[in-house]
Each structure stands twice: as structure tokens, then as C-alpha cells.
Design a protein around this motif. Sequence first.
Motif, PDB file in Angstrom:
ATOM      1  N   ASP A 228      52.719  45.943  33.545  1.00 20.74           N
ATOM      2  CA  ASP A 228      52.761  45.088  32.361  1.00 20.74           C
ATOM      3  C   ASP A 228      51.368  44.515  32.113  1.00 20.74           C
ATOM      4  O   ASP A 228      51.091  43.360  32.416  1.00 20.74           O
ATOM      5  N   MET A 229      50.485  45.318  31.542  1.00 22.46           N
ATOM      6  CA  MET A 229      49.122  44.864  31.304  1.00 22.46           C
ATOM      7  C   MET A 229      49.036  43.894  30.126  1.00 22.46           C
ATOM      8  O   MET A 229      48.012  43.252  29.916  1.00 22.46           O
ATOM      9  N   GLU A 230      50.107  43.777  29.346  1.00 19.46           N
ATOM     10  CA  GLU A 230      50.102  42.826  28.235  1.00 19.46           C
ATOM     11  C   GLU A 230      50.136  41.375  28.718  1.00 19.46           C
ATOM     12  O   GLU A 230      49.819  40.464  27.959  1.00 19.46           O
ATOM     13  N   ASN A 231      50.516  41.167  29.966  1.00 21.12           N
ATOM     14  CA  ASN A 231      50.689  39.796  30.464  1.00 21.12           C
ATOM     15  C   ASN A 231      49.955  39.598  31.789  1.00 21.12           C
ATOM     16  O   ASN A 231      50.579  39.409  32.834  1.00 21.12           O
ATOM     17  N   PRO A 232      48.637  39.625  31.754  1.00 17.00           N
ATOM     18  CA  PRO A 232      47.887  39.393  32.983  1.00 17.00           C
ATOM     19  C   PRO A 232      47.928  37.928  33.398  1.00 17.00           C
ATOM     20  O   PRO A 232      48.175  37.034  32.589  1.00 17.00           O
ATOM     21  N   ALA A 233      47.684  37.675  34.669  1.00 18.98           N
ATOM     22  CA  ALA A 233      47.522  36.305  35.161  1.00 18.98           C
ATOM     23  C   ALA A 233      46.079  35.883  34.936  1.00 18.98           C
ATOM     24  O   ALA A 233      45.147  36.594  35.319  1.00 18.98           O
ATOM     25  N   ARG A 234      45.918  34.710  34.295  1.00 24.60           N
ATOM     26  CA  ARG A 234      44.572  34.210  33.966  1.00 24.60           C
ATOM     27  C   ARG A 234      44.472  32.745  34.391  1.00 24.60           C
ATOM     28  O   ARG A 234      45.362  31.941  34.085  1.00 24.60           O
ATOM     29  N   ALA A 235      43.370  32.428  35.047  1.00 25.98           N
ATOM     30  CA  ALA A 235      43.231  31.090  35.623  1.00 25.98           C
ATOM     31  C   ALA A 235      43.281  29.996  34.569  1.00 25.98           C
ATOM     32  O   ALA A 235      43.837  28.925  34.800  1.00 25.98           O
ATOM     33  N   TYR A 236      42.689  30.244  33.396  1.00 27.92           N
ATOM     34  CA  TYR A 236      42.618  29.221  32.349  1.00 27.92           C
ATOM     35  C   TYR A 236      43.903  29.157  31.526  1.00 27.92           C
ATOM     36  O   TYR A 236      44.053  28.301  30.665  1.00 27.92           O
ATOM     37  N   HIS A 237      44.820  30.076  31.797  1.00 25.30           N
ATOM     38  CA  HIS A 237      46.076  30.123  31.046  1.00 25.30           C
ATOM     39  C   HIS A 237      47.261  30.107  32.013  1.00 25.30           C
ATOM     40  O   HIS A 237      48.249  30.799  31.796  1.00 25.30           O
ATOM     41  N   SER A 238      47.137  29.293  33.054  1.00 24.56           N
ATOM     42  CA  SER A 238      48.222  29.192  34.034  1.00 24.56           C
ATOM     43  C   SER A 238      49.362  28.357  33.448  1.00 24.56           C
ATOM     44  O   SER A 238      49.189  27.663  32.440  1.00 24.56           O
ATOM     45  N   PRO A 239      50.545  28.365  34.076  1.00 23.10           N
ATOM     46  CA  PRO A 239      51.654  27.509  33.596  1.00 23.10           C
ATOM     47  C   PRO A 239      51.324  26.021  33.660  1.00 23.10           C
ATOM     48  O   PRO A 239      52.045  25.211  33.076  1.00 23.10           O
ATOM     49  N   PHE A 240      50.235  25.665  34.342  1.00 17.09           N
ATOM     50  CA  PHE A 240      49.890  24.258  34.525  1.00 17.09           C
ATOM     51  C   PHE A 240      48.712  23.831  33.652  1.00 17.09           C
ATOM     52  O   PHE A 240      48.132  22.766  33.869  1.00 17.09           O
ATOM     53  N   LYS A 241      48.375  24.665  32.666  1.00 21.06           N
ATOM     54  CA  LYS A 241      47.240  24.346  31.801  1.00 21.06           C
ATOM     55  C   LYS A 241      47.447  22.992  31.124  1.00 21.06           C
ATOM     56  O   LYS A 241      48.517  22.696  30.593  1.00 21.06           O
ATOM     57  N   ASN A 242      46.395  22.171  31.166  1.00 23.33           N
ATOM     58  CA  ASN A 242      46.369  20.839  30.520  1.00 23.33           C
ATOM     59  C   ASN A 242      47.376  19.858  31.127  1.00 23.33           C
ATOM     60  O   ASN A 242      47.723  18.859  30.488  1.00 23.33           O
ATOM     61  N   LYS A 243      47.823  20.131  32.350  1.00 23.71           N
ATOM     62  CA  LYS A 243      48.726  19.197  33.025  1.00 23.71           C
ATOM     63  C   LYS A 243      47.949  18.169  33.865  1.00 23.71           C
ATOM     64  O   LYS A 243      48.556  17.349  34.549  1.00 23.71           O
ATOM     65  N   GLY A 244      46.632  18.241  33.802  1.00 19.04           N
ATOM     66  CA  GLY A 244      45.801  17.352  34.590  1.00 19.04           C
ATOM     67  C   GLY A 244      45.210  18.068  35.785  1.00 19.04           C
ATOM     68  O   GLY A 244      45.766  19.063  36.267  1.00 19.04           O
ATOM     69  N   PRO A 245      44.050  17.581  36.286  1.00 21.50           N
ATOM     70  CA  PRO A 245      43.332  18.319  37.328  1.00 21.50           C
ATOM     71  C   PRO A 245      44.050  18.413  38.663  1.00 21.50           C
ATOM     72  O   PRO A 245      43.740  19.304  39.461  1.00 21.50           O
TER      73      PRO A 245
END
Length: 441
Positions: A228-245
Motif C-alpha cells: 500500500d504505497m498510497e499510505n506511507p508512514a511519515r514522521a510529520y503526519h503521524s496520528p499525534f500531529k499537533n497534539k503537543g511535543p
Amino acid sequence: MIFFAALIANGQSTAGWYTEGKDYAPTRRIMITVTNPLNVPVKGSSVVVSRKSLPFQNIPERWIGIVDPALPSDPEPTVEQLKANSGYVRRKETNGHYVELQVDDKDKDGIWDELFFMTDLKAKESRDFYIYIDHYERGMYEHQVHAAIANYGRHTVPLWESKNMGWKLWYPHEVDLHGKRSPMLTAYYEYSTNKSGYYMPWEMGTDIMTVASTFGAGGMCLFENPADMENPARAYHSPFKNKGPFDDTRYTYDVVYNGPLRSMIKVNTTNWNSGKGYYELEQYYTAIAGKSWSTVETKFNKFLPPNADVKFGAGIRQIMSEYTSVNKKGIAISMGKNIEARIPDEDIGDDVLTVPWQGIGMIIRDKYMPQYQAIKNYGGNHLFKMPVTSDLSYEYMILGAWSFGDINKNEKEFIKYVDDEALIYNNPPIITVHKFETKLK
């Protein structure tokens, strides 16, 4: 850069010993041979010599000089030249010519790690150089590259550049691109004045990339499900994006070295939780004098994927207004026409900046066995997946060009440039280190 170094126990070489001025006559040297493995000439070839490959290593940084015995020696400078360039200008030479060099401490332990210089090589040429060892003050030269970490746009941003092209990480893993109209360094002006890259003085070029959610001019990823190359894992687009550092992926930055011939930025990525796996890594972004490309080294120091099938990944966006792309054996090129490179400000009557032609490219070395696929997700991108390596590292090259630049101003020129650089990238020069010599009295 990749190199191969071998120690050759040979006798005293016959080349005459280099001198410069009345007070520089070194008595120790190491000969190295640089070989071009290609059947084509290479201009501005990068030469990297590891300290650990040398038979004598305890050398003060400022005591190192590189000499090409085949180049003509400089005559004594004129009084006017001395006045214009201070007392540090090189004086009359014998037995060769001093080569501009850089001494770098990549791991920052206080002991230099690499010598770096550049040379032109003919097809299949083997060229001898000498590393001379003695106290030396002269031989300073202008920086051709630059790197910095700056508070830019109200957050921390790394920038690195050659005089041909500039890059920055507005997004921590996806590269933004700055086009140069003529050879110059522009990043210092950009970050020190906090001018938007789109609104730089025209002679300094402009930001020519919209990154948004794409891979921009180059970015990395992981394929936790390689099918499934349409959905790579990306550090800046994790499930925790903008949840705080405390929860989100974290990044820190450092300047590893800053010119005069190459500049490097280091990015540490920690706390990357994809929702399936957990990762930490370091990346090194390097600009080289006279080049329109940057290399990106990636090394994982924590790698906890959800399964054994995970693949490395890297890619570039489909350039804005893409009209064609080239995709072949480790190369992806995306080209656009009549690109609106700047969003106009209607309040001040600002006009759209239209770039007639622009190109970006990525090269993955053959040894990583890259497989190409275009995806529609994240704004459309050209991606590669690669098997995970035994040392959890890989690297790639990113390239840029536009019609307002001095070089590679159209499709034909840029494709040739990418092809030529891919050939060199896959076949770097071979470095042979010879015996340490002391001058016979």
C-alpha cells in the motif's frame, strides 16, 4: 560521499616537494591517488579522504594542505594583489599548486574526521595529490556554500545552500526549494531579515516550491505495508500531529559544518509513533560547491516496525503544473510549466509570479534496489521503496532547476544534468592512500 581507501606500502615518491613563499617548506606528506572509474570526464568531482584511512593521523587541522603536483604553480603575487587580499594570500609556489580544501569533524568529538576537496578528472584518469603536513597560515578563500539554523517564520528552520540552489526544512522532513537567478549565497539575508522566501529581492531569486502535505523537493518515509504505497508512514503526519511535543514527533537541528566547499545540516527525529511502529533517526543534508543538488543521508537508531516486511521510502512531489515526468532505474524527475510560484497579496495589488519552467529530481543509488511508484495521496508524489539495509541507513540525492537560473534552464538540459549526476553518484571516485613520507635531508 562514498570512497574506497587502501594503504599502499610503496617507496619514496619522486615528485618534487612543494614550497610556498619563503617560509613554507613542509617535510612530511602522504600521497593519495584519485581515480575516475567512468569512461567520461567528471568536472568538480568530490573527493573525501577519511582520517582513519591515513597512515599518520595525529595532525592539527590547520597543518593540512592539499597539493596537485600536475597543476602549474602560482607566481609571486603583485603588490596590488597583496594589498587587496591581505597578508594571507598565497605566495610563489614550486612543484604544484595548492588545492582548496575543507577539514571536517562530522561526529563533533574534537578530532577531525574527513578531508574534502574537489578536482576535475578525465575519463579513467588516476590523479596524484599530496597531503602536506606542517604549520600553515595562508590560503584562505571565499565560501561557496552556507548552512544555518535560524528562527525563521516564527519557528526553527534549517537552511543550506550552494550558489546554484538553496534548500530549507520549513517542514522537518520535506524539503523546500529556493531558486537562484545567478550564483550567490542568499540564505543569510532570507533568515536574518525574516523575509518570506517568496518576497526576496528579485536578484536573489525566490522560493519556488509549494510543499504543503507533499514530499516537496525531497522527503523520506516508511512503507509499513509495502503493498500500500498510497499510505506511507511519515514522521510529520503521524496520528499525534499537533497534539503537543510530549506526544508528537520531535525534531532537533544542528549545523555540522559550514563551508567553504560543503555545508551540512543534521536533523534528529525522535518520538515518531506511526500508530503501528516506533522510530528515531538522524539525517544529514549536504550542499556542495558548484552543484544544483543536495544529498540526504538517513540513519535509524531506533527501528521498531510492526512487521518484518517494512520498506524504506523516499520521494518528491509532483511539481506544481506538472506536464511530464521521467521515471527510470532510481531516477524520478518532475517538470512543470507556467507555475504560479507565489500566492499574490490582493490587498497590495501584488502580481502572480509565473515561472515558465521548473524541474525537481531525485536519485536513489542502484545498491539500494529502489522500486518506483507514483501515488495520488498527499497531493501527488513520485516515490521509491527500498529494502531495509543491515545498518538501517540509506541516502538519496535531490536536484532542482528553473528557467530563471543560470544553468539547467529547460527540460533537455535538466534531464541530462540528472542523468550525468546519477552516473557519478553511482560511481564515485576511488581513493588510494599511499605511504607516509618524510623529506630526506
